[in-house]
Design an enzyme around this catalytic site. Sequence first.
Site, mmCIF file in Angstrom:
data_model
loop_
_atom_site.group_PDB
_atom_site.id
_atom_site.type_symbol
_atom_site.label_atom_id
_atom_site.label_comp_id
_atom_site.label_asym_id
_atom_site.label_seq_id
_atom_site.Cartn_x
_atom_site.Cartn_y
_atom_site.Cartn_z
ATOM 1 C CG LEU A 99 -37.117 -16.999 5.576
ATOM 2 C CD1 LEU A 99 -38.471 -17.235 6.228
ATOM 3 C CD2 LEU A 99 -37.267 -16.732 4.087
ATOM 4 N N GLY A 100 -33.911 -14.560 7.734
ATOM 5 C CA GLY A 100 -33.409 -13.428 8.500
ATOM 6 C C GLY A 100 -32.855 -13.883 9.828
ATOM 7 C CB THR A 138 -38.910 -12.206 7.444
ATOM 8 O OG1 THR A 138 -39.457 -13.291 6.689
ATOM 9 C CG2 THR A 138 -37.504 -12.576 7.921
ATOM 10 C CG HIS A 153 -39.746 -14.246 13.543
ATOM 11 N ND1 HIS A 153 -40.463 -15.349 13.962
ATOM 12 C CD2 HIS A 153 -38.444 -14.537 13.808
ATOM 13 C CE1 HIS A 153 -39.627 -16.256 14.455
ATOM 14 N NE2 HIS A 153 -38.386 -15.782 14.364
ATOM 15 C CD GLU A 154 -35.388 -12.856 12.251
ATOM 16 O OE1 GLU A 154 -34.782 -12.845 13.343
ATOM 17 O OE2 GLU A 154 -35.666 -13.899 11.632
ATOM 18 C CG HIS A 198 -35.791 -13.269 17.543
ATOM 19 N ND1 HIS A 198 -36.238 -14.156 18.499
ATOM 20 C CD2 HIS A 198 -35.872 -13.931 16.355
ATOM 21 C CE1 HIS A 198 -36.570 -15.310 17.905
ATOM 22 N NE2 HIS A 198 -36.379 -15.183 16.601
ATOM 23 C CB THR A 215 -47.146 -17.831 24.432
ATOM 24 O OG1 THR A 215 -46.082 -17.968 25.380
ATOM 25 C CG2 THR A 215 -47.107 -16.441 23.820
ATOM 26 C CD GLN A 251 -45.958 -23.707 19.044
ATOM 27 O OE1 GLN A 251 -46.770 -22.820 19.309
ATOM 28 N NE2 GLN A 251 -45.221 -23.663 17.956
ATOM 29 C CG ASP A 292 -44.454 -13.502 5.625
ATOM 30 O OD1 ASP A 292 -43.762 -14.176 6.413
ATOM 31 O OD2 ASP A 292 -44.018 -12.527 4.980
HETATM 32 N N1 ARG Z 1 -35.240 -16.604 11.443
HETATM 33 C C1 ARG Z 1 -36.346 -17.267 10.799
HETATM 34 C C2 ARG Z 1 -35.805 -18.035 9.605
HETATM 35 O O1 ARG Z 1 -34.995 -17.526 8.884
HETATM 36 C C3 ARG Z 1 -37.389 -16.283 10.363
HETATM 37 C C4 ARG Z 1 -38.735 -16.875 10.179
HETATM 38 C C5 ARG Z 1 -39.715 -15.841 9.666
HETATM 39 N N2 ARG Z 1 -40.958 -16.434 9.283
HETATM 40 C C6 ARG Z 1 -41.800 -15.882 8.378
HETATM 41 N N3 ARG Z 1 -42.962 -16.423 8.138
HETATM 42 N N4 ARG Z 1 -41.479 -14.810 7.739
HETATM 43 O O2 ARG Z 1 -36.180 -19.163 9.392
HETATM 44 CA CA CA Z 2 -40.470 -27.218 22.710
HETATM 45 ZN ZN ZN Z 3 -36.639 -16.533 15.086
#
Ligand code: ARG
Ligand code: CA
Ligand code: ZN
Length: 244
Positions: A113-114, A150, A153-154, A157, A181, A184, A217
């Site tokens: 996804l990214g 996505t 989330h990125e 990072h 947090t 987990q 998402d």
């Molecule tokens: N780097 C992660 C991947 O590609 C991004 C996850 C993003 N999650 C989301 N629900 N948009 O797997």
């Molecule tokens: Ca872990």
């Molecule tokens: Zn990630």
Amino acid sequence: PLGLVTIPTVVHVVWSQAAQNIGDDQIATQLEALNRDFRKRNADLSVLPPVWVPLAADADIEFVLADVTRTRTDVATFDTDDGVKSARTGGVDPVSTDTHLNLWVCQLGGGLLGYAQFPGGPPETDGVVVTHTAFGSSGTATAPFDLGRTLTHEVGHWLNLRHIWGDDGDGCGGDDFVADTPNQAGPNYGRPTYPKVSCNNAPHGDMFVNYMDYTDDAAMVMFTLGQAARMAAALRGPRSGLLA
Ligand code: ARG
Ligand code: CA
Ligand code: ZN
């Protein structure tokens, strides 16, 4: 405290098939989603289990579109090797990485996804890459990754956030270096049901509603106060060029 930080953002659309040359409307829906999420203005915060409501943070960061570039390529799918980030390899070079967020939108391969570069890396590859079908919420955006999360989330990072499970596989020894947090085990996917317990984190369990998990998402709706503080530390430190 930093107060509101506004980050100028350049979007690089790199396409080999016409559909990948996404429209300005799709870019606009993505920037709107990113700003809602970083300012805690997302309406779906209402799904939060009450126990986490006090932890949900306004990160006090906004993103403003500075430029859009469009590049035709012969590359069918890009990978995590940063090929999309250089004209030499069929992509386009970033601009002003000290002062701008660079986003590349292209066709990624392998269901990716990214991906993002953490602070402190080489300027010539700094920024975030998102596949066009997970970018924004109109045009080619496709469920269940069509709410712009996505990129949320990125960018997490890119501002130094780790995955919420601590990046140690399914073990309980990993750390995301954020105190509020829960510990987990591994990533969560889809739309989990509360509570989802692992690593002795009962009764509330995994914070699968966090943007730094791997849920759909529609299931991820918050950063914590601790994550917001960690992003602010990145802005005061390695990313201080972004502070006007
Ligand atoms: N780097 C992660 C991947 O590609 C991004 C996850 C993003 N999650 C989301 N629900 N948009 O797997
Ligand atoms: Ca872990
Ligand atoms: Zn990630």
